[in-house]
Write an enzyme that holds these catalytic residues in place. Sequence first.
Site, PDB file in Angstrom:
ATOM      1  N   GLY A  58      58.447  73.327  44.990  1.00 52.16           N
ATOM      2  CA  GLY A  58      59.839  73.184  44.528  1.00 52.16           C
ATOM      3  C   GLY A  58      60.367  74.496  43.987  1.00 52.16           C
ATOM      4  O   GLY A  58      61.503  74.895  44.268  1.00 52.16           O
TER       5      GLY A  58
ATOM      6  N   CYS B 257      51.153  71.846  48.864  1.00 51.75           N
ATOM      7  CA  CYS B 257      51.225  71.703  47.401  1.00 51.75           C
ATOM      8  C   CYS B 257      50.947  73.069  46.777  1.00 51.75           C
ATOM      9  O   CYS B 257      49.808  73.558  46.814  1.00 51.75           O
ATOM     10  CB  CYS B 257      50.202  70.675  46.910  1.00 51.75           C
ATOM     11  SG  CYS B 257      50.281  70.395  45.127  1.00 51.75           S
TER      12      CYS B 257
ATOM     13  N   HIS C  48      62.269  69.936  50.925  1.00 49.07           N
ATOM     14  CA  HIS C  48      62.896  70.055  49.595  1.00 49.07           C
ATOM     15  C   HIS C  48      64.409  70.068  49.722  1.00 49.07           C
ATOM     16  O   HIS C  48      64.949  70.667  50.659  1.00 49.07           O
ATOM     17  CB  HIS C  48      62.435  71.336  48.896  1.00 49.07           C
ATOM     18  CG  HIS C  48      61.042  71.250  48.344  1.00 49.07           C
ATOM     19  ND1 HIS C  48      60.769  70.828  47.074  1.00 49.07           N
ATOM     20  CD2 HIS C  48      59.841  71.499  48.936  1.00 49.07           C
ATOM     21  CE1 HIS C  48      59.460  70.830  46.876  1.00 49.07           C
ATOM     22  NE2 HIS C  48      58.871  71.237  47.988  1.00 49.07           N
TER      23      HIS C  48
ATOM     24  N   CYS D  98      56.553  72.045  39.825  1.00 47.10           N
ATOM     25  CA  CYS D  98      56.355  71.824  41.265  1.00 47.10           C
ATOM     26  C   CYS D  98      56.350  73.192  41.930  1.00 47.10           C
ATOM     27  O   CYS D  98      57.382  73.880  41.951  1.00 47.10           O
ATOM     28  CB  CYS D  98      57.479  70.944  41.834  1.00 47.10           C
ATOM     29  SG  CYS D  98      57.311  70.633  43.609  1.00 47.10           S
TER      30      CYS D  98
END
Length: 266
Positions: free
Chosen positions: A209, A73, A149, A206
Amino acid sequence: MTRQFHKMHGLGNDFVILDGREQSIAMTTTLAKTLADRHLGIGCDQLILIEPSMIADVKMRIWNHDGGEVQSCGNASRCVVALTGAKTLETGGGIVEGSSQGSEVEVSLPPPHFAWDEVPLTYPMDTAKLPLAWGPLEHPMALSVGNPHLIFFVPDETKIDLEAQGPSIEHDPAFPERINVNVASIHEDGIHLHTWERGAGLTLACGTGACATAVAAIVQKKATSPVKVHMRGGALTISWAQGEPIRMRGGATLVFKGEIELEQFG
Ligand SMILES: N[C@H](CCC[C@H](N)C(=O)O)C(=O)O
């Protein structure tokens, strides 16, 4: 027993952070999901538990809003560095290095993986099944930055109804561990990105991301490093070259500290 927690966010992607280094916390899917619930618990996109580590300054474990434990994360990595002063974080996606730089935090994620069985993919996704509403679609790119992803470059990401389309792609059988879904467009000022997060849905930002999308854009020569990635909650600066770690720089905000009786949740 009452435990302190910190409520933090990285560009609006929000976290509840518990510290289990002095006194361990037995986190479960049910407890994580309840703490993340915006009605029954404290409320967050991801629940973060800091633990002792033998190989880094701290270990950072991550549970999505749906209670699933995941490997990486980006936004929370910056928050844990800001909160603890740790320079290395042990995560399921590898060692993350970090340091505070004035009002921002810079972290380095391990180099990305592109092999289909490292994303992981079970087979090349059948883009013919993808929602045609997205207009002329280039083949999406799948890669892992510690977590999986999928990146679609589209003319205008604001025209994509990710709330409607995200879940079916997240759960496509091509992705045995599900996947985070990114739709992005290229502009003068960098990349504009919306993300449907695995296990958390639409978030304001994100971090992984942004890293995955920047890497895909650089590989496809749609952008050069460093590249700014703009999301609804703010912007991150991503730097990367082939074979290198992925450097991400951006904010990490403490909103409040609180206390909670974990035993109340069973
Ligand atoms: N939803 C992600 C985890 C959180 C990633 C995101 N919040 C970030 O900042 O990288 C996954 O299931 O892999």
